[in-house]
Design a protein around this motif. Structure first.
Motif, PDB file in Angstrom:
ATOM      1  N   HIS A   1       0.826  -1.213   0.000  1.00 55.63           N
ATOM      2  CA  HIS A   1       0.000   0.000   0.000  1.00 55.63           C
ATOM      3  C   HIS A   1       0.862   1.266   0.000  1.00 55.63           C
TER       4      HIS A   1
ATOM      5  N   ALA B   1      -8.639   8.452   4.904  1.00 55.80           N
ATOM      6  CA  ALA B   1      -7.390   7.720   5.146  1.00 55.80           C
ATOM      7  C   ALA B   1      -6.975   7.690   6.615  1.00 55.80           C
TER       8      ALA B   1
ATOM      9  N   ARG C   1      -2.930  10.470  -4.553  1.00 53.57           N
ATOM     10  CA  ARG C   1      -2.137   9.291  -4.940  1.00 53.57           C
ATOM     11  C   ARG C   1      -2.362   8.930  -6.404  1.00 53.57           C
TER      12      ARG C   1
ATOM     13  N   ASP D   1      -6.951   9.784  -1.785  1.00 51.39           N
ATOM     14  CA  ASP D   1      -6.894   8.825  -2.897  1.00 51.39           C
ATOM     15  C   ASP D   1      -6.616   9.531  -4.220  1.00 51.39           C
TER      16      ASP D   1
END
Lengths: 64, 418
Positions: free
Chosen positions: A53, B341, B70, B67
């Protein structure tokens, strides 16, 4: 669990070694990932998933 | 305790009227020195990708979600090349500087990986962990000097800046006696208040400094990183002399600015949270300090004005149409406070599992020196408060000056007493 790595993608950030030092290492000459255990035991699964991850180069694939 | 909800820390509000049609200005202004600007959390809750108004009049995309950050930083249709039209430079000074300098942080693959791999061995986890006893001795020595010297003292000068500067100087083979020169040049280079002339002048000063070192190492190679680059990359023709100079400039600046600010700002953060500091101080398990390092990196995210990218193709992303040449800013500081997160993201919890934070960036450009930073910070955080258990601020928090106008956030100085 089955782990595969892509050494061509690796940027040597070392995240996997911090997360799962029993499963991943870095090559001495250029810091590229080395897989120590393709099928890590259950007690390494959480750390191995975390390593995949946090890998910034998406160079670790975990199946199962 | 923290004073973020009191009124002492009032910053000027942007006075111009902002109508709904006009994109918001970026970056926004903090109201609490330990948190991202409050508007950022509001934006994140509503929009993960939006147009913002930039200092140069352009309207790049701002990406706020964990997210989504990323995804952008691993998308091959997105470039880090500062030469491309549309790249959203953080300031006029930075734009001017990038016209002079180019190193692998502003290159795409395959050249990025080729150059980065020349350096990865020097920052490998096992090498950095092997340096831990040396770093421990260095930190203990500086604390001995602190305790023997004047009280109060500025922690930035006494510890925060010397630790990473001494370590990176030793690794690279740079004389620490030149620190005043490169600290000053580095500070001017990365200040958003520097004019283009000042930023380029400082950069040129740094490049001249490095150029001189490369000449010295060519004539008298030693057991250090610059000498190794000269003998194994420059002399066989894998890198140009300019490549080596640019690379070394990057390593020296990145090697001390970031960690120095994390030491001082991290200490201030902990001094404002005595319970967390006490837990860290009394912990016997080294994993506690290592966890605190990750959480402070996440919580403070000192590279606080976003990473910059530019689209090289048209593509759909999160319901918007990004076009080739559009600038993209990903804001790690707010992404590191994304509840998707991190549970209760605005709380500092040193026991949290925070390693997936984005403080070192993400994608192929993620910080090369992170294994070194982690060791340096773990040693400082596990040593300083144990060695000086009565450590406290020597001035009220309101008198601390924060680096709002610096690419790397932190405190200008940190007067402490004990």
């Amino acid at each position: 669990m089955r782990v595969t790595i892509d050494q061509d993608k690796c940027v040597g950030a070392g995240q996997c070694v911090f997360a799962a030092p029993d499963v991943f290492d870095q090559r001495d000459d250029d810091g590229v990932v080395v897989l120590l255990d393709e099928e890590p035991p259950a007690e390494q699964w959480e750390a191995t998933r975390e390593a995949a991850h946090v890998c910034p180069a998406l160079a670790i694939l975990v199946e199962g | 305790m923290l004073s973020c909800h009191t009124t002492w820390y009032i910053v000027p509000l942007i006075e111009e009227a902002v109508s709904v049609e006009v994109a918001r200005e970026y970056p926004m202004v903090r109201t609490c020195p330990f948190d991202p600007p409050p508007e950022m959390a509001e934006i994140q809750a509503g929009e993960r990708v939006l147009r913002v108004r930039h200092w140069d009049g352009t309207q790049p995309w701002l990406v706020t979600g964990y997210d989504q950050v990323r995804a952008i930083l691993t998308d091959p249709r997105v470039s880090a090349d500062t030469d491309l039209l549309g790249y959203p430079h953080p300031s006029a000074g930075s734009a001017a500087r990038r016209r002079v300098t180019k190193n692998f942080i502003n290159m795409d693959n395959p050249e990025h990986d080729r150059q980065r791999r020349m350096l990865t061995r020097d920052f490998m986890v096992k090498r950095m962990q092997a340096m831990r006893p040396t770093i421990q001795a260095l930190v203990d020595g500086l604390i001995d000097e602190m305790l023997a010297g004047p009280n109060p003292v500025d922690l930035v000068e006494a510890l925060a800046l010397p630790v990473p500067s001494l370590v990176i100087c030793d690794m690279m083979g740079v004389s620490y006696t030149e620190r005043d020169l490169f600290h000053e040049l580095s500070r001017t280079m990365i200040s958003r208040l520097s004019t283009p002339e000042q930023a380029v002048g400082a950069l040129n000063g740094m490049l001249e400094f490095m150029s001189r070192l490369v000449d010295e190492k060519t004539a008298h190679p030693g057991d250090d990183l610059i000498s190794r680059l000269v003998t194994t990359q420059l002399q066989p023709g894998h890198l140009t002399r300019d490549d080596v100079v640019q690379m070394c400039q990057l390593l020296l600046v990145a090697g001390h600015e970031t960690t120095a600010n994390m030491i001082a700002l991290g200490t201030l953060t902990l001094l404002e949270r005595p319970e967390a500091l006490a837990e860290l101080r009394d912990a016997t398990d080294p994993a506690v300090a290592e966890g605190a390092v990750e959480e402070l990196l996440r919580y403070l995210t000192i590279l606080h004005v976003g990473r910059r990218r530019v689209a090289t193709e048209d593509f759909e992303f999160e319901g918007v149409r990004i076009r080739a040449g559009d600038g993209i800013i990903v804001d790690h500081a707010v992404a590191n406070r994304d509840p998707v997160a991190f549970e209760h993201p605005d709380e500092l919890d040193i026991h949290r599992k925070a390693r997936h934070h984005l403080a070192f960036g993400y994608g192929i450009h993620q910080c090369l020196g992170q294994p070194l930073a982690r060791v340096e910070l773990a040693v400082v955080y596990s040593t300083l408060y144990r060695r000086i258990p009565t450590l406290r601020l020597a001035v009220p928090l309101e008198e601390i000056a924060f680096k709002h106008d610096n690419v790397v956030y932190g405190v200008e100085s940190l007067p402490v007493t004990w």
